[in-house]
Design an enzyme around this catalytic site. Sequence first.
Site, PDB file in Angstrom:
ATOM      1  N   LEU A 233     -23.956  17.160  -8.967  1.00  0.00           N
ATOM      2  CA  LEU A 233     -23.569  16.045  -9.823  1.00  0.00           C
ATOM      3  C   LEU A 233     -22.650  16.502 -10.953  1.00  0.00           C
ATOM      4  O   LEU A 233     -22.992  17.406 -11.728  1.00  0.00           O
ATOM      5  CB  LEU A 233     -24.822  15.381 -10.400  1.00  0.00           C
ATOM      6  CG  LEU A 233     -24.592  14.154 -11.284  1.00  0.00           C
ATOM      7  CD1 LEU A 233     -23.927  13.043 -10.484  1.00  0.00           C
ATOM      8  CD2 LEU A 233     -25.911  13.687 -11.888  1.00  0.00           C
ATOM      9  N   ASP A 234     -21.479  15.870 -11.025  1.00  0.00           N
ATOM     10  CA  ASP A 234     -20.491  16.119 -12.091  1.00  0.00           C
ATOM     11  C   ASP A 234     -20.046  17.571 -12.168  1.00  0.00           C
ATOM     12  O   ASP A 234     -19.646  18.055 -13.235  1.00  0.00           O
ATOM     13  CB  ASP A 234     -21.047  15.678 -13.456  1.00  0.00           C
ATOM     14  CG  ASP A 234     -21.334  14.185 -13.503  1.00  0.00           C
ATOM     15  OD1 ASP A 234     -20.632  13.433 -12.814  1.00  0.00           O
ATOM     16  OD2 ASP A 234     -22.267  13.783 -14.219  1.00  0.00           O
TER      17      ASP A 234
END
Length: 290
Positions: A233-234
Amino acid sequence: MAGDHAAAPTAVLLVSCPDRRGIVAALAQLLYGHGANILDADQHTDPVAGQFFQRIRFDLSDMHTDRITLEHALREVAERFAMTLTLRYAADRKRMAIFVSRYDHCLLDLLWRHRAGELDCDIPLILSNHPDLQPLADQFGVAYHVFPITRENKPEQERRQIELLQQSAIDVVVLARYMQILSAESIAAFPWRIINIHHSFLPAFVGGNPYQQAYDRGVKLIGATAHYATTELDEGPIIEQGVSRASHRDAVADLVRKGRDLERTVLARAVRWHLEDRVLVYGKKTVVFE
């Protein structure tokens, strides 16, 4: 527009391979030998990774061989230099799908830029987990598909989304403030073809309510980050970032306004560069030929 001369047929060649002597000359001689005219070329060498990268845009108008012959010759050069090579013809417009939730600023910006001719692609559909932005899609004549998502139905809904994207021959997916985490299956279906906009200058203030965090810390710069989505994530390779000055006089609403301005412009640049085949991914990084 009526009366305009048709644009000359062009193509873009993206190359990455271990760095060694003779790569530039081999590609230039190959294109020249087939009658292709190089319009511009840009290259980069990463001495630490020992990798070479190049983007070549060339005119096909006076080619005296066909595309099959050209592509065969390029494959031979690619084998000789252990080269990863992508050839894209400008006439083959990419098809882009936009994912969105309830925030409309990035979606609206992309649709306006597309209408103005800034984004060279087709946008056949918008996908959302909420019906809120259906009227906006209708204004621009883009099909709007709603996939309500709960914890229980998310796997099945994502499978349906992937099927729709594949049936629609989608080349690139843009997450225009889509407030859902994509599964590994979705990301695997479109490797390095899902562009996300993150509402901060990564890796600072990740997670929820970043503008409140920025306000609480009295930051002097806020930012936005466009990156390729990965299963981390990210943490995907960053394509573009932007920052804006902040001050002690800014309230949270001011930071939100400045942040949304950044999100629009940073995402638009990242999308345009991807559509123009200016981005090469290697490891956790990108080379962006601006």
